[in-house]
Design an enzyme around this catalytic site. Structure first.
Site, mmCIF file in Angstrom:
data_model
loop_
_atom_site.group_PDB
_atom_site.id
_atom_site.type_symbol
_atom_site.label_atom_id
_atom_site.label_comp_id
_atom_site.label_asym_id
_atom_site.label_seq_id
_atom_site.Cartn_x
_atom_site.Cartn_y
_atom_site.Cartn_z
ATOM 1 N N SER A 160 0.840 -1.200 0.000
ATOM 2 C CA SER A 160 0.000 0.000 0.000
ATOM 3 C C SER A 160 0.872 1.246 0.000
ATOM 4 O O SER A 160 1.893 1.298 0.699
ATOM 5 C CB SER A 160 -0.900 0.021 1.235
ATOM 6 O OG SER A 160 -1.569 1.270 1.353
ATOM 7 N N TYR A 173 -3.466 -1.574 9.641
ATOM 8 C CA TYR A 173 -3.294 -2.015 8.251
ATOM 9 C C TYR A 173 -1.959 -1.528 7.686
ATOM 10 O O TYR A 173 -1.201 -2.292 7.085
ATOM 11 C CB TYR A 173 -4.463 -1.490 7.425
ATOM 12 C CG TYR A 173 -4.324 -1.664 5.933
ATOM 13 C CD1 TYR A 173 -4.631 -2.872 5.320
ATOM 14 C CD2 TYR A 173 -3.898 -0.601 5.127
ATOM 15 C CE1 TYR A 173 -4.511 -3.030 3.948
ATOM 16 C CE2 TYR A 173 -3.786 -0.745 3.762
ATOM 17 C CZ TYR A 173 -4.086 -1.956 3.171
ATOM 18 O OH TYR A 173 -3.957 -2.097 1.805
ATOM 19 N N LYS A 177 1.416 -3.648 6.409
ATOM 20 C CA LYS A 177 1.968 -3.546 5.061
ATOM 21 C C LYS A 177 3.432 -3.112 5.098
ATOM 22 O O LYS A 177 4.244 -3.542 4.270
ATOM 23 C CB LYS A 177 1.144 -2.576 4.220
ATOM 24 C CG LYS A 177 -0.242 -3.092 3.866
ATOM 25 C CD LYS A 177 -0.196 -4.366 3.037
ATOM 26 C CE LYS A 177 -1.578 -4.769 2.542
ATOM 27 N NZ LYS A 177 -1.552 -6.024 1.740
#
Length: 267
Positions: A160, A173, A177
């Site tokens: 991401s 999140y 990543k």
């Protein structure tokens, strides 16, 4: 195997490859699977909940003369992953040559509902780490015997651009990543002598997937206006970059993170 032999075997044409895409029943995973099917690679379409969509995709590929099988597995469960690789080998009679780690553990992409830094619990982080790092660890370890058998392997992790530009408070999140990017680089260093290349492709908001379907048009337009190329990345554009890392064109590339967002984030 010498380094020269490993380099040569890493140039396996896409139409000779067996590609496993995790979380390929829907969303960007489905677009990635379709991009590989267009290149005539054999497909292992992994899913956990999207059985109907995964089976429909596999059938559509076969109807066009391609090779595809849909296999259910929770990629955070190492035993389920081992069974998936065994089933794929039985289906195609050869090992998986490329793994795309795309599956995402349950997550709500809604910045207004995410917990702020002073409230989020570490359990949220562990859930995301299990889904990002844990799943990638499982698939790579399950793939290694096959990679060694064919003398090469390709791992593409999906990242991401929030790691470089954390504009939305997806703390758990984004941290997962970032850890996956670290794993990409350390695994690339460790597995390179075995002819295995490990890279990452990182995107931002895509126009449009299941995850971004509720995004207002004005948000897409605002992001497009900030990119040098003037539009928001599509799932198809993103998938093309993933295919590149499995192709012979990238045979000298490993340990890299390619941000595919029309230039929104640079560096």
């Amino acid at each position: 195997m010498s380094n020269a032999q490993a380099f040569t075997s890493s140039a396996m044409p896409l139409d000779q490859q067996i590609v496993l895409v995790t979380g390929a029943g829907r969303g960007v995973g489905s677009s990635i699977a379709k991009a590989f099917a267009h290149e005539e690679a054999a497909l292992v379409i992994n899913y956990r909940y999207s059985a109907e969509a995964a089976e429909e995709l596999a059938e559509a590929v076969r109807a066009r003369g391609g090779r595809a099988v849909a296999i259910e597995a929770d990629v955070t469960d190492s035993r389920a992953v081992d069974a998936m690789f065994a089933a794929a080998h039985a289906e195609f009679g050869a090992p998986v040559s490329t793994v795309v780690n795309n599956a995402l553990v349950d997550f709500s992409f809604n910045g207004e509902e995410r917990q702020p830094a002073d409230e989020i619990d570490f359990s949220d982080f562990t859930d995301q780490f299990r889904g990002a790092v844990g799943a990638a660890l499982n698939t790579v370890q399950a793939a290694m015997s096959g990679f060694r058998e064919i003398g090469s392997g390709r791992v593409i992790n999906i990242g991401s651009n929030l790691v470089q530009n954390p504009v939305v408070p997806y703390h758990d999140y984004t941290a997962a990543k970032a850890a996956l990017l670290s794993l990409t680089r350390t695994f690339a260093k460790d597995l390179g002598p075995s002819g295995v290349r490990v890279n990452m492709v990182s995107g931002g908001l895509l126009r449009t997937t299941d995850a971004s379907s509720a995004t207002p048009e004005e948000v897409f337009d605002q992001i497009a206006a900030q990119t040098p190329l003037g539009h928001v990345t599509t799932p198809e554009e993103f998938a093309s970059a993933v295919v590149f890392f499995a192709s012979p064109a990238s045979r000298a590339v490993t340990g890299q993170n390619l941000v595919v967002d029309n230039g929104l984030v640079m560096g």
